[in-house]
Design an enzyme around this catalytic site. Structure first.
Site, PDB file in Angstrom:
ATOM      1  N   SER A 174      62.273  68.011 120.891  1.00  0.00           N
ATOM      2  CA  SER A 174      63.429  67.167 121.182  1.00  0.00           C
ATOM      3  C   SER A 174      63.080  65.693 121.285  1.00  0.00           C
ATOM      4  CB  SER A 174      64.093  67.631 122.481  1.00  0.00           C
ATOM      5  OG  SER A 174      64.599  68.934 122.343  1.00  0.00           O
ATOM      6  N   ARG A 200      69.644  59.061 122.389  1.00  0.00           N
ATOM      7  CA  ARG A 200      68.376  58.368 122.588  1.00  0.00           C
ATOM      8  C   ARG A 200      67.299  58.817 121.610  1.00  0.00           C
ATOM      9  NH1 ARG A 200      65.754  58.651 128.119  1.00  0.00           N
ATOM     10  NH2 ARG A 200      64.367  57.185 127.046  1.00  0.00           N
ATOM     11  N   LYS A 201      67.547  59.898 120.903  1.00  0.00           N
ATOM     12  CA  LYS A 201      66.499  60.486 120.085  1.00  0.00           C
ATOM     13  C   LYS A 201      66.246  59.677 118.807  1.00  0.00           C
ATOM     14  CE  LYS A 201      65.974  63.859 123.003  1.00  0.00           C
ATOM     15  NZ  LYS A 201      67.072  63.675 123.937  1.00  0.00           N
ATOM     16  N   GLN A 202      65.052  59.876 118.227  1.00  0.00           N
ATOM     17  CA  GLN A 202      64.662  59.111 117.045  1.00  0.00           C
ATOM     18  C   GLN A 202      65.590  59.389 115.870  1.00  0.00           C
ATOM     19  OE1 GLN A 202      62.806  61.053 119.005  1.00  0.00           O
ATOM     20  NE2 GLN A 202      60.653  60.418 119.080  1.00  0.00           N
TER      21      GLN A 202
END
Length: 434
Positions: A174, A200-202
């Site tokens: 995640s 918020r993840k890449q």
């Protein structure tokens, strides 16, 4: 600069005078237009594997290097699907990191299985693979490992333990989109993996997740768990499961088309993003490595690419005369450094894992099994990590020039740590104003 200038916490001038913040997600106008075009033509849901969801799955499985990628509505759903897909039974035990986001572990309860928490490496926060074998019992079914902050776990050791004992391996990726372990991308190293695509993840969909696997049976079971009608009829072809394809389990974990197009477009820029984040983090680490009291994040040989979800140097207060981390962080923040500390404790310190009265109607462990209860201090390395970690943002644009000021602020505070320690002992450390 003169690092003996008066600390901002004590009324001096901050080193960083303008806000240094990360703007993420960083959608461009073409991303917005692609999402708007779906809405204009009414393409806002799918029944089968089609459109933007199909495109994302194809691109993602090619990127990770797996046969299958299954898009779902959250990383939590991807993890839950993975646990169901490997066939957890009541009372089965799953070895899991104690220091991870709770969604890595809580679906195990919903599968009526038993999480067995394993301590962390004190310098990375990742699950300590050398401790796994001591937790294996006749009931152990699987290992789940989180690549924390984008720093890959030592998968070679985990897979060695799993093969020896016949265990499934689930990767929680995640926070690790694009990370590589021994030259191979995470998400295709274990039996099944889960990625989050939260904002918020890449790779971000706003809200979404994806499951990857090379296993036909795992893929079919994951499809049946969260999909039905056209999608499952198309995907589930084995004699074992195809008669159930029209209904599945009746859940609806499908990803929204707009989420899929946003994720697909950010996936296309992932490698570029990681190069920028790596350059920024390496520049900052080069400065921090010369400063007493602060140790850059550990980079082990198997970590051949780090995905940099969060940057977490470690504070060593014994190197600064036992100045507390709380005062150290307050002094840095007063200098304009966007620094904080981890907000969540290890899971074994959460009430759900300590309270003897903890019960949920959905949790019915098998005969002869009892709920595992933990206490503070039982998994000490994870507690050490949380107590010493500093959190700094990663940046998706080249800010190496601006990061020079961050290094100056760290140096300014550490050079005056003795003064802060004396004030702290005298009970005179001021509270910074907003």
């Amino acid at each position: 600069m003169n690092v003996t200038e008066k600390l901002a916490l004590l009324g001096g001038t901050p080193v960083i005078k303008s806000s240094l913040e990360e703007r993420w997600p960083a959608f461009c106008e073409s991303d917005v237009e692609a999402a708007a075009e779906l809405v204009r033509r009414g393409e806002i849901s799918y029944n089968g594997r089609e459109g933007t969801v199909r495109d994302l799955e194809e691109h993602f499985r090619e990127y990770v290097g797996t046969r299958y990628a299954l898009a779902v509505n959250s990383g939590t759903s991807a993890l839950h699907s993975a646990f169901f897909a490997i066939g957890l039974q009541p009372g089965d035990e799953v070895l899991a990191p104690t220091y991870t986001f709770h969604a890595t572990v809580m679906p195990v309860f919903v599968c009526n299985a038993v999480p067995v928490l394993v301590d962390a490496e004190a310098d990375t926060g990742n699950i300590d693979p050398t401790l796994l074998e001591s937790h294996v019992t006749a009931r152990t079914k699987a290992i789940v490992a989180t690549h924390l902050n984008g720093y890959p776990v030592d998968m070679a050791t985990i897979l060695s333990v799993a093969r020896k004992h016949g265990l499934w391996v689930i990767e929680d990726c995640s926070q690790a989109h694009g990370a590589e372990c021994d030259g191979r991308r995470v998400g295709g190293l274990g039996d099944v993996a889960a990625f989050s695509m939260q904002s918020r993840k890449q790779v971000t969909a706003g809200a979404g997740g994806i499951l990857t696997t090379n296993d036909d049976r795992v893929h079919e079971r994951a499809v049946l768990f969260g999909h039905s009608l056209n999608r499952s009829v198309e995907a589930v072809v084995s004699d074992e499961y195809r008669r159930f394809a029209s209904t599945g389990l009746g859940l609806n974990l499908r990803m929204h088309p707009v989420a899929a197009v946003l994720a697909d477009r950010t996936l296309a820029r992932l490698d570029e993003l990681l190069k920028v984040r790596e350059a920024n983090c390496a520049h900052l680490d080069a400065m921090l490595s010369r400063i007493d009291g602060v140790h850059p994040p550990v980079r082990r040989p198997h970590m051949t690419r780090i995905a940099h979800y969060s940057h977490q140097p470690l504070y060593r207060q014994e190197e600064l005369g036992d100045l507390s981390i709380g005062t150290f962080v307050r002094a840095l923040a007063a200098e304009g450094v966007p620094v904080s500390r981890p907000k969540s404790p290890p899971l074994h310190q959460e009430p759900a894992f300590q309270d003897p009265e903890w019960k949920l109607d959905t949790y019915h462990p098998g005969p002869g099994n009892s709920y595992r209860r933990y206490r503070d201090g039982q998994l000490p390395n994870s507690e050490t990590y949380v107590a010493t970690a500093l959190r700094l943002p990663v940046f998706s644009r080249d800010v190496r020039g601006e990061l020079d000021a961050v290094g100056e602020a760290f140096e300014k505070v550490t050079q005056q740590a003795g003064l802060l320690r004396d004030l702290e002992r005298a009970g005179c450390v001021p509270v910074p104003t907003a």
